[in-house]
Design an enzyme around this catalytic site. Structure first.
Site, PDB file in Angstrom:
ATOM      1  N   CYS A  91     -16.677  -0.983   9.784  1.00  0.00           N
ATOM      2  CA  CYS A  91     -16.130   0.375   9.772  1.00  0.00           C
ATOM      3  C   CYS A  91     -15.355   0.463   8.467  1.00  0.00           C
ATOM      4  O   CYS A  91     -14.349  -0.238   8.295  1.00  0.00           O
ATOM      5  CB  CYS A  91     -15.213   0.522  10.982  1.00  0.00           C
ATOM      6  SG  CYS A  91     -14.206   2.004  10.934  1.00  0.00           S
TER       7      CYS A  91
ATOM      8  N   CYS B 245       0.858  -1.194   0.000  1.00  0.00           N
ATOM      9  CA  CYS B 245       0.000   0.000   0.000  1.00  0.00           C
ATOM     10  C   CYS B 245       0.897   1.247   0.000  1.00  0.00           C
ATOM     11  O   CYS B 245       1.695   1.439   0.935  1.00  0.00           O
ATOM     12  CB  CYS B 245      -0.920  -0.019   1.214  1.00  0.00           C
ATOM     13  SG  CYS B 245      -1.783  -1.596   1.407  1.00  0.00           S
TER      14      CYS B 245
HETATM   15 FE1  SF4 Z   1      -0.151  -3.638   5.386  1.00  0.00          FE
HETATM   16 FE2  SF4 Z   1      -2.508  -2.486   6.033  1.00  0.00          FE
HETATM   17 FE3  SF4 Z   1      -0.261  -0.993   5.700  1.00  0.00          FE
HETATM   18 FE4  SF4 Z   1      -1.428  -2.125   3.569  1.00  0.00          FE
HETATM   19  S1  SF4 Z   1      -2.335  -0.556   4.926  1.00  0.00           S
HETATM   20  S2  SF4 Z   1       0.788  -2.110   4.046  1.00  0.00           S
HETATM   21  S3  SF4 Z   1      -2.147  -4.047   4.436  1.00  0.00           S
HETATM   22  S4  SF4 Z   1      -0.609  -2.499   7.263  1.00  0.00           S
END
Ligand code: SF4
Ligand code: SAM
Ligand code: DTB
Length: 345
Positions: free
Chosen positions: A184, A51
């Protein structure tokens, strides 16, 4: 709501939009309360996912050190401290792709949830992907709400994350709802998306059945080392517009001012509350990033004559509806608040 409706609402003059959002807010939320939710990262960093905004992805060098899952006793200490400071929801986050039944780490999370759920607060977790079995086990252990954001529009999502898909996110949300947990679900502004992307995200969220119990609206906190580290901070008026549109599209959901409040003035936050926000992340830290100090939040609430929401540990997840609800009192196609009291229009 459709994208076309959301688009029309968003592009009204600012004060017309705020007035409309306030009217919806006043119709559904009459007691001037704000929900206080305290976050704790129970498993920080080292996440396999990419992400592009996240300090906790193992793909980026952000200064966040990977840690192992916290012990139950430590989590309980933090949960008790949150309760003493006035929080009524305790939200535990883990930097994982997801959880799987039968693993030691999932069993450990279930133990933590069982303990925290005895404290009389709502218990929220955000653990990444869930299957139906994991969702059911979490519900049985005492989770009241599952946080899983769609974050942006389906079209923009692949520009932000490549290790899972928008559809994967929707599947997890469905599993959480099917297991009877409240959902949520919200998103982040400032990921290089267009206004249309923001509205398409709201279109998806507002068409969940049932609509999410709470909707966190995050403004990107740019993290050095991530691909979005140099993104511009979200404009306050654009942020407040989204709060207002969310309030109109999701009249019964709690709309939460989430990450990025450190960049909002007291006055901007006041306007966001006026436009329909009725929940905040409360406490000096989010997961890894800073949040306004708890005493500053209390002072702002006092200055505005708002009250912290009382605990609601018996919280039930909202039920699904079949299309537009028919009000039993007047048999018109609208959701009538007064139908519960028998004093309908
Ligand atoms: Fe990991 Fe959640 Fe961060 Fe994405 S948003 S890198 S899934 S901790
Ligand atoms: N790993 C889980 C997941 O991805 O669902 C839970 C934790 S994740 C950090 C929860 C949410 O925090 C994200 O979906 C995103 O909306 C928000 N978030 C993460 N980093 C952020 C940042 N730098 N600025 C603003 N919001 C952020
Ligand atoms: C959500 O929508 N925002 C919270 C919570 N759900 C888990 C997390 C915000 C994270 C901000 C960046 C950080 O602390 O690392």
């Amino acid at each position: 709501m459709t994208f076309a409706e959301l688009h029309r609402i968003y592009y009204q003059p600012f004060f017309t939009l705020i007035k409309q959002a306030r009217a919806v807010h006043d119709e559904h939320w009459t007691d001037g309360t704000v929900q206080l939710c305290t976050l704790l990262s129970i498993k920080t960093g080292g996440c396999s996912e990419d992400c592009g905004y996240c300090a906790q992805s193992a793909r980026y060098t952000t200064g966040v050190q990977a840690e192992k899952l916290m012990e139950r006793e430590q989590v309980m200490e933090r949960a008790l401290a949150a309760r003493s400071s006035g929080a009524t929801r305790f939200c535990m986050g883990a930097a994982w792709k997801g959880v799987r039944k039968g693993t030691q780490k999932f069993d450990q999370v279930l133990d933590i949830v069982r303990d925290v759920s005895k404290l009389g607060m709502e218990v929220c977790v955000t653990l990444g992907e869930l299957g139906a079995e994991e969702a059911s086990d979490l519900k049985k252990a005492g989770v009241t709400a599952y946080n899983h954001n769609v974050d942006t529009s389906p079209e923009h999502y692949p520009n932000i994350v490549s290790t899972h898909t928008f559809e994967d996110r929707l599947r997890t949300i469905r599993h959480a709802q099917d297991a009877g947990m409240s959902v949520c679900c919200g998103g982040i502004l400032g990921l290089g998306e267009t206004i249309d992307d923001r509205l398409k995200m709201l279109e998806v969220i507002s068409n969940f059945n049932p609509q999410p119990e709470s909707v966190p609206i995050n403004a990107l906190m740019p993290i050095q080392g991530t691909p979005m580290g140099d993104n511009e901070v979200v404009d306050s008026f654009a942020f407040i517009r989204m709060i207002a549109v969310a309030r109109i599209a999701l009249p019964k959901s709690k709309v939460r001012l989430s990450a990025g409040r450190t960049n909002l003035s007291r006055e901007a936050q006041a306007l966001a509350y006026f436009a329909g926000a009725n929940s905040i992340f409360y406490g000096d830290k989010l997961l890894t990033a800073a949040n306004p100090r708890a005493n500053e939040d209390m002072r702002l609430l006092r200055d505005l004559g708002l009250l912290p929401l009382e605990p609601n540990p018996g919280m039930e997840a909202p039920g699904a509806t079949n299309g537009v609800p028919l009000s039993p009192c007047c048999e018109r196609e609208h959701a009538c608040e007064k139908e519960m009291t028998g004093a309908c229009c």
